[in-house]
Write a protein that holds these residues in place. Structure first.
Motif, PDB file in Angstrom:
ATOM      1  N   ASP A 151      16.995  -8.130  11.874  1.00 21.02           N
ATOM      2  CA  ASP A 151      16.607  -8.663  13.181  1.00 21.02           C
ATOM      3  C   ASP A 151      17.774  -8.714  14.152  1.00 21.02           C
ATOM      4  N   THR A 152      19.006  -8.822  13.652  1.00 21.95           N
ATOM      5  CA  THR A 152      20.193  -8.901  14.516  1.00 21.95           C
ATOM      6  C   THR A 152      21.204  -7.871  14.054  1.00 21.95           C
ATOM      7  N   LEU A 153      21.517  -6.910  14.907  1.00 26.94           N
ATOM      8  CA  LEU A 153      22.504  -5.879  14.566  1.00 26.94           C
ATOM      9  C   LEU A 153      22.834  -5.081  15.822  1.00 26.94           C
ATOM     10  N   LEU A 154      24.119  -4.760  15.983  1.00 29.88           N
ATOM     11  CA  LEU A 154      24.603  -3.865  17.033  1.00 29.88           C
ATOM     12  C   LEU A 154      25.491  -2.828  16.373  1.00 29.88           C
ATOM     13  N   PHE A 155      25.100  -1.548  16.486  1.00 25.63           N
ATOM     14  CA  PHE A 155      25.870  -0.518  15.789  1.00 25.63           C
ATOM     15  C   PHE A 155      25.657   0.824  16.475  1.00 25.63           C
ATOM     16  N   CYS A 156      26.286   1.843  15.883  1.00 31.83           N
ATOM     17  CA  CYS A 156      26.227   3.203  16.414  1.00 31.83           C
ATOM     18  C   CYS A 156      24.834   3.791  16.156  1.00 31.83           C
ATOM     19  N   LEU A 157      24.272   4.462  17.163  1.00 30.97           N
ATOM     20  CA  LEU A 157      22.918   4.996  17.055  1.00 30.97           C
ATOM     21  C   LEU A 157      22.829   6.161  16.072  1.00 30.97           C
ATOM     22  N   ASP A 201       0.818  -1.211   0.000  1.00 32.71           N
ATOM     23  CA  ASP A 201       0.000   0.000   0.000  1.00 32.71           C
ATOM     24  C   ASP A 201       0.852   1.261   0.000  1.00 32.71           C
ATOM     25  N   THR A 202       1.919   1.270   0.799  1.00 30.33           N
ATOM     26  CA  THR A 202       2.755   2.472   0.923  1.00 30.33           C
ATOM     27  C   THR A 202       4.039   2.395   0.101  1.00 30.33           C
ATOM     28  N   GLY A 203       4.440   1.198  -0.298  1.00 29.72           N
ATOM     29  CA  GLY A 203       5.706   1.058  -1.012  1.00 29.72           C
ATOM     30  C   GLY A 203       6.921   1.208  -0.117  1.00 29.72           C
ATOM     31  N   ARG A 204       6.722   1.132   1.200  1.00 30.56           N
ATOM     32  CA  ARG A 204       7.814   1.265   2.154  1.00 30.56           C
ATOM     33  C   ARG A 204       8.157  -0.100   2.743  1.00 30.56           C
ATOM     34  N   VAL A 205       9.336  -0.162   3.364  1.00 32.59           N
ATOM     35  CA  VAL A 205       9.746  -1.385   4.033  1.00 32.59           C
ATOM     36  C   VAL A 205       8.821  -1.657   5.214  1.00 32.59           C
ATOM     37  N   ARG A 206       8.390  -2.893   5.345  1.00 34.87           N
ATOM     38  CA  ARG A 206       7.507  -3.247   6.442  1.00 34.87           C
ATOM     39  C   ARG A 206       8.321  -3.363   7.730  1.00 34.87           C
ATOM     40  N   ALA A 207       7.818  -2.728   8.786  1.00 36.88           N
ATOM     41  CA  ALA A 207       8.496  -2.756  10.083  1.00 36.88           C
ATOM     42  C   ALA A 207       8.424  -4.159  10.677  1.00 36.88           C
ATOM     43  N   ARG A 208       9.484  -4.538  11.379  1.00 34.78           N
ATOM     44  CA  ARG A 208       9.556  -5.852  12.034  1.00 34.78           C
ATOM     45  C   ARG A 208       9.970  -5.637  13.497  1.00 34.78           C
ATOM     46  N   GLN A 209       9.153  -6.148  14.392  1.00 34.84           N
ATOM     47  CA  GLN A 209       9.433  -6.047  15.817  1.00 34.84           C
ATOM     48  C   GLN A 209      10.230  -7.270  16.266  1.00 34.84           C
ATOM     49  N   VAL A 210      11.195  -7.052  17.119  1.00 34.08           N
ATOM     50  CA  VAL A 210      12.025  -8.127  17.663  1.00 34.08           C
ATOM     51  C   VAL A 210      11.847  -8.171  19.164  1.00 34.08           C
ATOM     52  N   ARG A 211      12.303  -9.275  19.770  1.00 34.05           N
ATOM     53  CA  ARG A 211      12.145  -9.443  21.213  1.00 34.05           C
ATOM     54  C   ARG A 211      12.984  -8.448  22.005  1.00 34.05           C
ATOM     55  N   THR A 212      14.176  -8.120  21.489  1.00 31.72           N
ATOM     56  CA  THR A 212      15.091  -7.237  22.221  1.00 31.72           C
ATOM     57  C   THR A 212      15.502  -6.084  21.326  1.00 31.72           C
ATOM     58  N   SER A 213      15.227  -4.876  21.762  1.00 34.96           N
ATOM     59  CA  SER A 213      15.652  -3.659  21.060  1.00 34.96           C
ATOM     60  C   SER A 213      15.949  -2.613  22.122  1.00 34.96           C
ATOM     61  N   VAL A 214      17.226  -2.358  22.367  1.00 36.94           N
ATOM     62  CA  VAL A 214      17.640  -1.434  23.429  1.00 36.94           C
ATOM     63  C   VAL A 214      18.612  -0.412  22.875  1.00 36.94           C
ATOM     64  N   CYS A 215      18.593   0.745  23.490  1.00 36.04           N
ATOM     65  CA  CYS A 215      19.568   1.803  23.210  1.00 36.04           C
ATOM     66  C   CYS A 215      20.337   2.078  24.501  1.00 36.04           C
ATOM     67  N   PHE A 216      21.628   2.274  24.377  1.00 40.27           N
ATOM     68  CA  PHE A 216      22.451   2.483  25.572  1.00 40.27           C
ATOM     69  C   PHE A 216      23.624   3.381  25.229  1.00 40.27           C
ATOM     70  N   THR A 217      24.231   3.923  26.277  1.00 46.13           N
ATOM     71  CA  THR A 217      25.364   4.841  26.138  1.00 46.13           C
ATOM     72  C   THR A 217      26.520   4.359  26.995  1.00 46.13           C
ATOM     73  N   LEU A 218      27.684   4.230  26.390  1.00 48.70           N
ATOM     74  CA  LEU A 218      28.906   3.976  27.154  1.00 48.70           C
ATOM     75  C   LEU A 218      29.320   5.267  27.829  1.00 48.70           C
ATOM     76  N   TRP A 219      29.418   5.228  29.147  1.00 48.35           N
ATOM     77  CA  TRP A 219      29.691   6.455  29.887  1.00 48.35           C
ATOM     78  C   TRP A 219      31.179   6.578  30.235  1.00 48.35           C
ATOM     79  N   SER A 220      31.702   5.649  31.003  1.00 48.77           N
ATOM     80  CA  SER A 220      33.118   5.726  31.388  1.00 48.77           C
ATOM     81  C   SER A 220      33.552   4.397  31.984  1.00 48.77           C
ATOM     82  N   CYS A 221      34.858   4.243  32.145  1.00 46.38           N
ATOM     83  CA  CYS A 221      35.466   3.106  32.844  1.00 46.38           C
ATOM     84  C   CYS A 221      36.388   3.666  33.925  1.00 46.38           C
ATOM     85  N   ARG A 222      36.387   3.033  35.068  1.00 47.49           N
ATOM     86  CA  ARG A 222      37.176   3.534  36.193  1.00 47.49           C
ATOM     87  C   ARG A 222      38.080   2.437  36.742  1.00 47.49           C
TER      88      ARG A 222
END
Length: 592
Positions: A517-523, A320-341
């Motif tokens: 469905d599986t990817l880890l990369f820069c936001l 209908d829209t000609g766009r890629v169909r969205a796919r939901q996965v079990r795990t989808s998180v965003c996070f930030t590396l802050w520091s190491c001490r």
């Protein structure tokens, strides 16, 4: 007035002075008694002093400035001086041990062989007895546990080292805690060799053609091996597709085992005391080097074919829209590396070229996603603290951006993110480069009840060794006194990785749902990855005449973009061009 209590470093210094006096006395006795140099008494004294040096080295390496009851000036310099003194004493003892060690099996074999030849000349009837004697002289790992085989070529660089080649059989004369064992080759030459070059047993077993019985035994063994191989092939043929996929998922353990057992510069530096004992060769870097594209982002952004090989499992187009169909996965998180001490630093024998963190999806046994690398920044005044995402003008390079995302479709209760802290170094003496793991941390993405973690800041303890080694703690100075205050100080000295889970906005969530469905990369690259996904759908699904059409397609963008994920500099250039285009759009009518 009570006497002043001596500090741990001062006690080690006095112990070193006592050991030095023992070494000088031992050398003096050896020189004065030339006729009885190789007596059991002198050999035992040498071994006892070597044990004392090893104990003193172990005690010294565990000491820290916080263990001292009173402030000590130039603590690190004094500690290094004591290490050099103990290393010098150990070198003297190793050289003396070489002179005092009894003759090895090679010389005994030569003498027995001469005796057998003389007996053959006197009496020909004793041939059978001589042959039995020759058989007993051949090295065997079952009869003598001190027989070892060389796994790789080693070239001695210092006095006392023994140069050996792969496949040679050696006899162990003395084992030491520093990893350099005293050995003797088949020619009678003695010297020290790193223990990581050695493997227990002799490869000459099974190669001795001493009689018909041995040949029969070897033939029977070969038949049994062939039968077992045939059985394994039949089992492999009977495996289902799911079982084959499960077997391949565990195949990276062989690469990890190599990273733990192979001899490289890390073992040498650890034996020299140039790096902390908890450091290891980088496991994730080993996987990247050995497996090629298997753990790179360019492999995971490619659409996955279905079982028929004529359609795709994870790429669909909305008619209908000609766009890629969205796919939901079990795990989808965003996070930030802050520091190491409180991250330990290598010693003076190596030069650190970069500090970084490699991260991936992990379930405790295997790597489940691509391996992404984020470089850390640090201040020379405080090298034990690492920071991420520094402030700068313009766009932040991907290699320095600590904001990441993870998508993974799995119902594993142990799913989490593995963080491997590492450094790239160059050895000052040889110029050899390598990657070290300074420790690792793991964030499980669900709680004990199976619910997703809440968006907040987490302090993760950093462990030594590798994720496949358990109960190896970081080297932290121990406090002798108890109490709440000392417990607080001990907790502050524990190495930690600080990360922050955050919730994404609606636009980012929409773009993430278009990705594989599986990817880890820069936001910061989500919009480019979503655009690539749309171009894939247009080319592979919309522009195809029929679903059964298998003609080759020419698309430079689609063929080149996956390689950009493995080249952060080119990816930054693409981001910059896209950002500049949106800020300063070009009017095509004006430039006709």
């Amino acid at each position: 007035m009570p006497p002043k209590r001596k500090g741990p470093l001062q006690l080690v210094q006095r112990e070193t002075d006592d050991i030095k006096r023992q070494v000088d006395s031992l050398l003096k006795d050896v020189q004065s008694s030339k006729g009885i140099i190789r007596t059991d008494e002198i050999c035992q004294r040498c071994q006892d002093v070597q044990t004392s040096v090893q104990k003193a080295m172990g005690t010294l390496q565990k000491l820290t400035k916080a263990d001292e009851p009173a402030p000590v000036g130039n603590y690190d310099q004094r500690k290094q001086e004591e290490e050099r003194r103990l290393q010098g004493l150990m070198e003297k003892l190793n050289i003396l041990s070489l002179e005092l060690s009894p003759p090895g099996p090679s010389s005994a074999a030569g003498e027995s062989k001469k005796e057998e030849e003389s007996e053959d000349e006197d009496d020909e009837d004793d041939d059978s007895v001589d042959e039995d004697d020759k058989k007993s002289l051949k090295p065997s790992s079952q009869s003598d546990p001190r027989i070892y085989t060389i796994l790789s070529d080693f070239r001695g660089e210092q006095e006392g080292d023994l140069s050996v080649k792969k496949g040679e059989v050696l006899r162990i004369i003395q084992k030491t805690a520093d990893g350099w064992w005293l050995v003797q080759d088949t020619k009678g030459n003695r010297g020290v060799v790193p223990k990581t070059y050695l493997k227990a047993g002799s490869r000459l077993e099974g190669k001795d053609d001493s009689g018909d019985d041995d040949k029969k035994d070897s033939d029977e063994d070969d038949d049994e091996e062939e039968e077992s191989e045939d059985d394994e092939e039949e089992e492999d043929e009977g495996l289902t597709g799911a079982q084959e996929k499960q077997r391949s998922s565990h195949s990276n353990w062989s690469i990890v085992r190599k990273a733990l057992t192979e001899m490289d510069a890390t073992d040498v530096l650890s034996a020299m005391g140039a790096i902390p004992s908890g450091f290891r060769p980088s496991t994730l870097n080993k996987l990247l080097m050995e497996e090629g594209l298997t753990f790179k982002g360019s492999h995971y952004i490619q659409p996955e074919l279905s079982q028929s090989q004529l359609s795709f499992k994870d790429l669909f187009l909305d008619p209908d829209t000609g766009r890629v169909r969205a796919r939901q996965v079990r795990t989808s998180v965003c996070f930030t590396l802050w520091s190491c001490r409180m991250i330990s630093t290598p010693g003076v024998g190596v030069q650190v070229l970069s500090r970084h963190i490699r991260l991936c999806a992990f379930d405790g046994t295997k790597v489940l996603s691509n391996i992404h690398t984020v470089r850390a920044t640090y201040n020379a005044r405080n090298p034990k603290t690492w920071n991420f995402s520094p402030r700068m003008t313009g766009i932040l390079p991907i290699l320095l951006d600590g904001e990441c995302f993870l998508r993974y479709s799995s119902d594993s209760a142990d799913l989490g993110i593995l963080f491997e802290l590492g450094v790239t170094f160059i050895r000052n003496s040889t110029g050899e480069r390598g990657d070290l793991s300074c420790g690792w941390a793991f964030l499980k993405l669900t709680d004990d009840d199976g619910a997703p973690l809440t968006a907040k800041t987490y302090e993760l303890p950093v462990n030594s060794g590798t994720p496949f080694e358990k109960d190896i703690a970081m080297e932290v100075s121990a406090t002798k006194a108890g109490g709440v205050f000392h417990q607080i100080l001990k907790a502050r000295r524990q190495p930690k990785l600080i990360i922050k889970l955050k919730s994404a906005n609606s636009r980012t969530r929409t773009q993430l749902s278009l990705l594989p469905d599986t990817l880890l990369f820069c936001l910061s690259c989500v919009h480019l990855l979503a655009l690539h996904r749309q171009l894939l759908a247009d080319t592979l699904l919309m522009d195809r005449p029929t679903m059964q059409n298998t003609d080759l397609m020419c698309s430079p963008v689609l063929s080149t973009f996956p390689m950009l994920l493995d080249q952060p500099d080119l990816m930054d250039a693409l981001r910059y061009c896209r950002l500049r285009h949106y800020r300063h759009p070009v009017d095509p009518l004006k430039h006709r």
